[in-house]
Structures are given as C-alpha cells and as structure tokens.
Enzyme design. Structure first.
Site, PDB file in Angstrom:
ATOM      1  N   GLY A  36       0.838  -1.187   0.000  1.00 50.95           N
ATOM      2  CA  GLY A  36       0.000   0.000   0.000  1.00 50.95           C
ATOM      3  C   GLY A  36       0.875   1.239   0.000  1.00 50.95           C
ATOM      4  CB  SER A  37       0.069   4.745   0.603  1.00 54.90           C
ATOM      5  OG  SER A  37      -0.508   4.655   1.887  1.00 54.90           O
ATOM      6  CB  THR A  38       5.298   5.637   1.448  1.00 55.34           C
ATOM      7  OG1 THR A  38       5.864   4.886   0.364  1.00 55.34           O
ATOM      8  CG2 THR A  38       6.404   6.040   2.404  1.00 55.34           C
ATOM      9  CB  CYS A  82       3.352   0.036  -6.854  1.00 54.01           C
ATOM     10  SG  CYS A  82       3.646  -1.635  -7.431  1.00 54.01           S
ATOM     11  CD  GLU A 127       2.343   5.738  -5.328  1.00 55.38           C
ATOM     12  OE1 GLU A 127       2.044   5.787  -4.128  1.00 55.38           O
ATOM     13  OE2 GLU A 127       2.670   4.688  -5.909  1.00 55.38           O
TER      14      GLU A 127
HETATM   15  P1  NAD Z   1      -3.373   2.564   1.242  1.00 55.89           P
HETATM   16  O1  NAD Z   1      -2.062   2.622   1.937  1.00 55.89           O
HETATM   17  O2  NAD Z   1      -4.294   3.702   1.378  1.00 55.89           O
HETATM   18  O3  NAD Z   1      -4.192   1.284   1.755  1.00 55.89           O
HETATM   19  C1  NAD Z   1      -3.641  -0.002   1.700  1.00 55.89           C
HETATM   20  C2  NAD Z   1      -4.303  -0.880   2.736  1.00 55.89           C
HETATM   21  O4  NAD Z   1      -4.006  -0.372   4.025  1.00 55.89           O
HETATM   22  C3  NAD Z   1      -5.822  -0.929   2.632  1.00 55.89           C
HETATM   23  O5  NAD Z   1      -6.261  -2.239   2.873  1.00 55.89           O
HETATM   24  C4  NAD Z   1      -6.261  -0.005   3.762  1.00 55.89           C
HETATM   25  O6  NAD Z   1      -7.534  -0.323   4.280  1.00 55.89           O
HETATM   26  C5  NAD Z   1      -5.174  -0.266   4.790  1.00 55.89           C
HETATM   27  N1  NAD Z   1      -4.997   0.805   5.784  1.00 55.89           N
HETATM   28  C6  NAD Z   1      -5.152   2.135   5.620  1.00 55.89           C
HETATM   29  N2  NAD Z   1      -4.907   2.776   6.790  1.00 55.89           N
HETATM   30  C7  NAD Z   1      -4.588   1.829   7.696  1.00 55.89           C
HETATM   31  C8  NAD Z   1      -4.250   1.854   9.088  1.00 55.89           C
HETATM   32  N3  NAD Z   1      -4.177   2.995   9.785  1.00 55.89           N
HETATM   33  N4  NAD Z   1      -3.978   0.684   9.712  1.00 55.89           N
HETATM   34  C9  NAD Z   1      -4.031  -0.487   9.041  1.00 55.89           C
HETATM   35  N5  NAD Z   1      -4.378  -0.574   7.728  1.00 55.89           N
HETATM   36  C10 NAD Z   1      -4.638   0.575   7.072  1.00 55.89           C
HETATM   37  O7  NAD Z   1      -3.045   2.234  -0.269  1.00 55.89           O
HETATM   38  P2  NAD Z   1      -4.049   2.051  -1.483  1.00 55.89           P
HETATM   39  O8  NAD Z   1      -4.618   3.366  -1.849  1.00 55.89           O
HETATM   40  O9  NAD Z   1      -4.983   0.930  -1.204  1.00 55.89           O
HETATM   41  O10 NAD Z   1      -3.056   1.536  -2.622  1.00 55.89           O
HETATM   42  C11 NAD Z   1      -2.243   2.383  -3.327  1.00 55.89           C
HETATM   43  C12 NAD Z   1      -0.837   2.355  -2.783  1.00 55.89           C
HETATM   44  O11 NAD Z   1      -0.325   1.032  -2.809  1.00 55.89           O
HETATM   45  C13 NAD Z   1       0.125   3.158  -3.643  1.00 55.89           C
HETATM   46  O12 NAD Z   1       0.974   3.906  -2.813  1.00 55.89           O
HETATM   47  C14 NAD Z   1       0.925   2.087  -4.385  1.00 55.89           C
HETATM   48  O13 NAD Z   1       2.192   2.483  -4.812  1.00 55.89           O
HETATM   49  C15 NAD Z   1       0.980   1.020  -3.361  1.00 55.89           C
HETATM   50  N6  NAD Z   1       1.301  -0.271  -3.968  1.00 55.89           N
HETATM   51  C16 NAD Z   1       2.563  -0.776  -3.801  1.00 55.89           C
HETATM   52  C17 NAD Z   1       2.919  -1.981  -4.403  1.00 55.89           C
HETATM   53  C18 NAD Z   1       4.284  -2.572  -4.200  1.00 55.89           C
HETATM   54  O14 NAD Z   1       4.443  -3.756  -4.458  1.00 55.89           O
HETATM   55  N7  NAD Z   1       5.271  -1.828  -3.752  1.00 55.89           N
HETATM   56  C19 NAD Z   1       1.981  -2.671  -5.172  1.00 55.89           C
HETATM   57  C20 NAD Z   1       0.702  -2.131  -5.323  1.00 55.89           C
HETATM   58  C21 NAD Z   1       0.374  -0.927  -4.715  1.00 55.89           C
END
Ligand code: NAD
Length: 498
Positions: free
Chosen positions: A245-247, A303, A402
């Site tokens: 997910g996001s950084t 990503c 991003e």
């Molecule tokens: P996000 O970080 O908003 O959410 C990812 C997950 O984290 C979701 O399931 C969300 O419900 C959960 N989450 C959010 N806040 C949380 C908290 N406080 N505690 C626990 N869980 C929490 O990311 P997104 O919008 O779903 O996805 C996009 C991001 O994912 C982009 O930054 C992208 O670059 C990244 N990504 C990275 C890769 C990689 O392999 N490096 C692959 C795909 C996507």
C-alpha cells in the site's frame, strides 16, 4: 490464452452474479460481530454491488484466535511440504477454473478492464500460487560447518499467524504474493483486503476451503484500514504483518508494530518510477509505445507506473510527440468490453485526487499537452483521459508525489549524469527503466539506479522467478521468488553435541 467472450456475455454474467459479502473466519462465512457493513459500489456506474461486512477489533480477535488454534493444531503447519504443495496446486487450479467469475468480480469492484482482470490478475494469481507450491518441497535447510563432535542445524520455521493488509489496484495478485508463500511455509493467514475492492478476497476464501486448506488457516477480514487493519497491526498475537500500500500507511504500521508486540513488518509501498530514454535507444517507436503503456495500463494505478519519463534533450520534441500519439490509443471505455484498455478509476476520492494533480501541475507551470479531463464512456462512471505534462521540473508535485493515476510527467535531461541525478532524486526506489543501445551505459546506469527492479530496453518485465520490492521509502523485503519465503519464516540454529 483466456477466452475473453464479448461485452454481452459479461453484461449478462454481471446481472446474474451472486456476490458473497461476509467475512471468512475459521472456515465459515460470518457477519461482522456487530453486524456493521459498508457499501461496495462499482466505479463503472456507481451502482451498489454489495453491503460488505465491516470488521473491527472483535472480528480481528476472532480471526487471530482461529488462526492461532489452527496453527497450534498442526493440521496445516505440520503437514509434509509435499502435501501442502498438493493442496495449493488444487487451490491454483480452482482459481483458474473460476477465472471468469473472479475476473468479473475484480472488474466490477475496482473498474479495471475485463481483459486485464482475466489475463493479468487471475492468471497471475493462479501462477503465484502454483509456482510457490511447486517450490516448497524443493527447499533445503542447512548444516553448519562444525567440528566433528557437533552438529549445527540451520532450519526455517513457520512464523505462526501472518496478517496481510493489501491495496485495491491488483487485489488478487497482491494478496497472492503474500498468502502463497505464507501458506506454503505452514503459517495461518488473515487477509485484510482494501475496503475499495474486497470482493475477490472474500470469494477466494471459499476456494481455499474447497482446495482442502483447513479451517482457521485462511481467513478474510474485510473492513476499513483504521478499524480492521489497525486491529490486526496492533494485535499482540499476530507474528508477522505484511503490507502492500502507500508509504504513509506503511510508516504507521511500523509504529503499530513497535507499540504492540514488535511483530515482524514487511512493507511494499509507493513508487514514482523514472523511465529514462537516451537518444541512442535501439527503437524509439517501441520506447514510446512502452512509455505510454507504463502510465496508462491499469489507469496508472500501478506502484511501478513509469510516471516520470526522462528524455534526452536532443530527441525530446520528436520523442514526446511519439508518446502523445501512443497515449491516444489508450482510451477510457466500458471495462466490461474486452476491447477496452483503460477502465474506471476505483472511486470518487481517487478520481478527485487525479484531477487535483492535473490542476496542480498546471498551476505549478508544467504544460498539459493532452488529456486530463473526466469523461463518461459509461453513464455515472468514474473515468479520466490519460494526461501528459511536458516541461516538468523534478521538484514539482506532479513529479515528486505519487499520483496513482494516468498522469505522465516528461522531464528533459542533458547527459547521463543529470539523468541519473534526476532519476534517483525521489523518496521512492521501486522501479526504473533505461533505454540505450550502449551496453556499457546500460550496465553502468542500471547499477547506479536506486530501485528494486530495473528494466533495460523494456518496461515492466517480471515473473514469479524474480524478487520484487523497493529501495528507500518504497519498502523492505521482497515478494515473489524464493526470497519471499524469508518473510514467512524464522531461522533457527540448533546445536547438537555428539
Ligand atoms: P493505502 O495505503 O491507502 O491502503 C492499503 C491498505 O491499508 C488498505 O487495505 C487499507 O484499508 C489499509 N490501511 C489504511 N490505513 C490503515 C491503518 N491505519 N492501519 C491499518 N491498515 C490501514 O493504499 P491504497 O490506496 O490501497 O493503494 C495504493 C498504494 O499502494 C500506492 O501507494 C501504491 O504504490 C501502493 N502499492 C505498492 C505496491 C508494491 O508492491 N510496492 C503494489 C501495489 C500498490
């Protein structure tokens, strides 16, 4: 090659689809403990698909308890690897056998083109499971070099309870890169899908059970990040937390781990990848086509999207014209039409984020030369035309942050040194591309790029056979390949006096 059917087939299938929307805990579908649900709407036309169980702490507790009990029972954790392999191969075969249904769920839920769901997401998930299954009974542990009166064993041991929190852009694939090695190692697993795309994860649970994965070993906990996700991240009995997910959220999860039981945390986070085109690239037409694909595929919700296109000054005008022409072929359309190559944006918040950056780029002085407007190939849907900004400076927000949408920033450079400086001038380090006919430069440049994946004269190559992950704030650890098993096992040294 998958049978892609036609628009009519998918529209009819969508009408008759029955959607499971409950959590899956200890081998059964259940409502959330307090009965709460959240709406799951399709970005294709914003129609309500399901009211999905909104799990929270009580559900996380139940899932962890079931996962721990299953692990302790040995019903999965103590099976010979060859037996776990057999079950996982069946799981993979079931994913293939249900590919149309899973692809349809993925497309309706997150808006990606059905052709991509079918040929990329579902096939990729099935392959992740089968490749990992095949590997697990071919990995040997070690014997340390010792004196003759001692035996030093170095063994891998499953962690116990693994929780995974995943994003919405490739819901099934991202999950499979976690659950395949976690399960293969013998761990119990809890999957928290994104609240924006929970449906395939929920469906997968039934297939896992049908394949023979014992109750409690594979659990699915839909819900929000700040509720279900946070409860797992803070849980005292989760041994390992894996995340994509996001950084920003990745950093928060590291804090949660520190505030709780110091569970192992492995992060796959954001990216802002540079795709660097030198004037001596072997085929500028191909480079332009791939530069367009690198930002338009999956609506740029990737990503590793090649969101910063670095072009050598001497070819910049001519090359950018080729990229504009290539991007015109990426057109938003009905995601259920197999001919569509650009789908819907996952939800309104994400659409507004993309449109916001289009405005910001112009305000900061970059030149928007194509796209960037909201369009509606399906009434009520959330779509945007792929956008290209030229004359971008690397410190503008559209180049530094991003966006996670189809917005390309073209940045010019004078020479190799400047190209490298710009490419590495990012908090991220997930991936990068370089296009050149000069073999020495290709090696030199690839070595100096701060990125977990580097592509030379192509963009976005990869396979289960190679590790995937990031440098810097793009994360730690690696998914895919045999290296992935490191996340799901502890190393133990056992010394036996002979
Ligand atoms: P996000 O970080 O908003 O959410 C990812 C997950 O984290 C979701 O399931 C969300 O419900 C959960 N989450 C959010 N806040 C949380 C908290 N406080 N505690 C626990 N869980 C929490 O990311 P997104 O919008 O779903 O996805 C996009 C991001 O994912 C982009 O930054 C992208 O670059 C990244 N990504 C990275 C890769 C990689 O392999 N490096 C692959 C795909 C996507």
């Amino acid at each position: 090659m998958a049978n892609l059917h036609d628009l009519g087939f998918w529209q009819a299938a969508a009408k008759s689809l029955s959607i499971e929307s409950r959590a899956f805990i200890n081998g059964a579908y259940v409502n959330s403990a307090d009965g709460a649900t959240f709406e799951c709407r399709s970005p294709i036309d914003q129609r309500l698909l399901a009211n999905v169980a909104a799990c929270d702490k009580a559900d996380a507790d139940a899932a962890v308890k079931a996962a721990r009990a299953a692990f302790e029972s040995g019903a999965w954790s103590e099976l010979p690897p060859a037996v776990r392999k057999k079950v996982l191969l069946k799981f993979s075969a079931l994913i293939e056998a249900n590919a149309d249904e899973l692809a349809l769920l993925e497309t309706l839920d997150m808006g990606k083109p059905i052709a991509d769901s079918r040929t990329v997401d579902i096939s990729g998930t099935a392959r992740a499971v089968s490749w990992t299954a095949e590997a697990i009974d071919k990995i040997y542990d070690e014997i340390a070099p010792t004196s003759p009166n001692e035996l030093g064993l170095v063994t891998r041991q499953a962690m116990g309870v693994v929780a995974a929190i995943v994003p919405w852009n490739f819901p099934m694939i991202m999950a499979s890169w976690k659950f395949a090695p976690a399960l293969a190692m013998g761990n119990s697993f809890i999957l928290k899908p994104s609240e924006k795309s929970p449906l395939t994860a929920i469906r997968l649970a039934a297939l896992a059970k049908e394949a023979g994965i014992p109750d409690g070993v594979f659990n699915v906990l839909p819900g929000y990040g700040h509720t279900a996700g946070k409860a797992l991240a803070l849980h005292m009995d989760v041994d390992t937390l894996v995340f994509t997910g996001s950084t920003g959220v990745a950093k928060q999860l590291m804090i949660y781990a520190g505030e709780s039981n110091m569970k192992r945390v492995w992060m796959e986070a954001g990216g802002k990848s540079a795709n660097v085109v030198f004037a001596d690239a072997p085929d500028l037409d191909k480079a332009a086509e791939e530069a367009a694909g690198a930002i338009c595929f999956n609506s740029g919700e990737v990503c590793t999207a090649g969101s910063r296109l670095l072009v050598e000054e001497s070819i910049a005008d001519a090359f950018t014209e080729k990229v504009r022409a290539a991007m015109k072929k990426w057109r938003p359309g009905n995601p259920l039409d197999p001919n569509t190559n650009v789908g819907a944006i996952v939800d309104d918040a994400q659409l507004q984020r993309v449109l916001g950056y289009v405005e910001k780029g112009q305000a900061e002085g970059a030149k928007l030369t194509q796209g960037g407007s909201q369009v509606a190939p399906v009434e009520g849907g959330l779509f945007v035309e792929p956008a290209i900004f030229e004359h971008v400076q690397n410190d503008m927000s559209i180049a530094a942050e991003e966006i996670f949408g189809p917005v390309l920033s073209v940045i010019r450079f004078k020479d190799e040194e400047e190209a490298l400086r710009i490419a590495n001038d990012s908090i991220y380090g997930l991936a990068a591309g370089v296009w050149t006919s000069n073999l020495s430069r290709a090696h030199r440049f690839a070595r100096k790029l701060q990125a977990g994946s580097v592509w030379v004269n192509q963009y976005d190559g990869g396979d289960m056979t190679a590790p995937f992950g990031g440098f810097k704030q793009s994360g730690n650890g690696r998914d895919k390949s045999l290296h992935a098993f490191d996340k799901y096992s502890e190393l133990k040294a056992t010394w036996i006096k002979l």
